[in-house]
Design an enzyme around this catalytic site. Structure first.
Site, PDB file in Angstrom:
ATOM      1  N   TYR A 133      -0.191 -49.863   5.783  1.00 23.01           N
ATOM      2  CA  TYR A 133       0.408 -48.631   5.791  1.00 23.01           C
ATOM      3  C   TYR A 133       0.347 -47.317   6.462  1.00 23.01           C
ATOM      4  O   TYR A 133       1.017 -46.489   6.724  1.00 23.01           O
ATOM      5  CB  TYR A 133       0.575 -48.224   4.207  1.00 23.01           C
TER       6      TYR A 133
ATOM      7  N   ASN B  81       3.903 -44.625  -6.107  1.00 25.68           N
ATOM      8  CA  ASN B  81       4.667 -44.478  -7.428  1.00 25.68           C
ATOM      9  C   ASN B  81       3.695 -43.888  -8.562  1.00 25.68           C
ATOM     10  O   ASN B  81       4.252 -43.680  -9.663  1.00 25.68           O
ATOM     11  CB  ASN B  81       5.168 -45.632  -7.738  1.00 25.68           C
TER      12      ASN B  81
ATOM     13  N   ASP C 110       8.286 -37.946   2.819  1.00 25.67           N
ATOM     14  CA  ASP C 110       9.297 -38.289   3.597  1.00 25.67           C
ATOM     15  C   ASP C 110      10.662 -38.269   3.126  1.00 25.67           C
ATOM     16  O   ASP C 110      10.797 -38.186   1.908  1.00 25.67           O
ATOM     17  CB  ASP C 110       8.875 -39.640   4.047  1.00 25.67           C
TER      18      ASP C 110
END
Length: 187
Positions: free
Chosen positions: A15, A66, A91
């Site tokens: 990521y 999350n 973002d």
């Protein structure tokens, strides 16, 4: 005065340079400019810096996007930082690449990190810096786009945009939310 500056992202090399990790990128650029090193700790990696007498705790949560609220709540309580001194960097698909909007409250706009922070804190009244990543993806391609890397053109512009994000963070801590919104949201 203490401030908690949280850059949202996902941990792991896969990521590292993805659009969804722009929060991590902003904090990494700020830390690099001040020769700071993040150290791993509970619920994330942190670095501390001082800006004209203000103490900033930079946090890159290790909880995955999350579950970001767990890290935010822990560090707010641990460092006794009030909600009005918290800034979340996130973002935003609805803004063109590199456009930034500072807000004092608002909805999660479908962002799972913001959704969990609001649920954990019991309020949506916290400051957030929305960093535009654009939305140039085909129908059904949102997840791949968000978890994809910036294109070559964006990568050329990214250092300057990251520097501006750092200036917004410093202004938030020194001048406050309203003055900083007035100065930067119209650019």
């Amino acid at each position: 005065m203490k401030y908690l500056i949280v850059g949202l992202g996902n941990i792991g090399d896969e990521y590292r340079n993805t659009r969804h990790n722009i929060g991590f990128m902003v904090l990494d650029a700020l830390a690099k400019a001040s020769n700071l090193v993040f150290k791993d700790g509970r619920y994330g990696a942190t670095a501390s810096m001082s800006v004209k007498g203000r103490q900033l705790l930079l946090l890159k949560p290790s909880t995955y996007m999350n579950l970001s609220g767990n890290a935010v709540r822990y560090w707010m309580q641990h460092e006794k930082i009030p909600l009005e001194n918290v800034l979340i960097i996130v973002d935003d698909l609805s803004l063109p690449f590199g456009v930034m909007r500072l807000k004092g409250k608002g909805s999660d706009a479908g962002h799972n990190g913001l959704k969990h922070i609001a649920a954990t804190l019991g309020t949506q009244n916290y400051a957030r810096l929305r960093f535009g990543i654009g939305n140039d993806f085909p129908k059904g391609g949102q997840i791949d786009y968000v978890l994809g890397c910036f294109d070559e053109d964006a990568m050329k512009l990214l250092p300057e945009r990251l520097e501006t994000a750092g200036k917004i963070i410093e202004s938030f801590c020194l001048a406050g939310l309203n003055i900083t919104m007035n100065q930067y949201n119209n650019k």
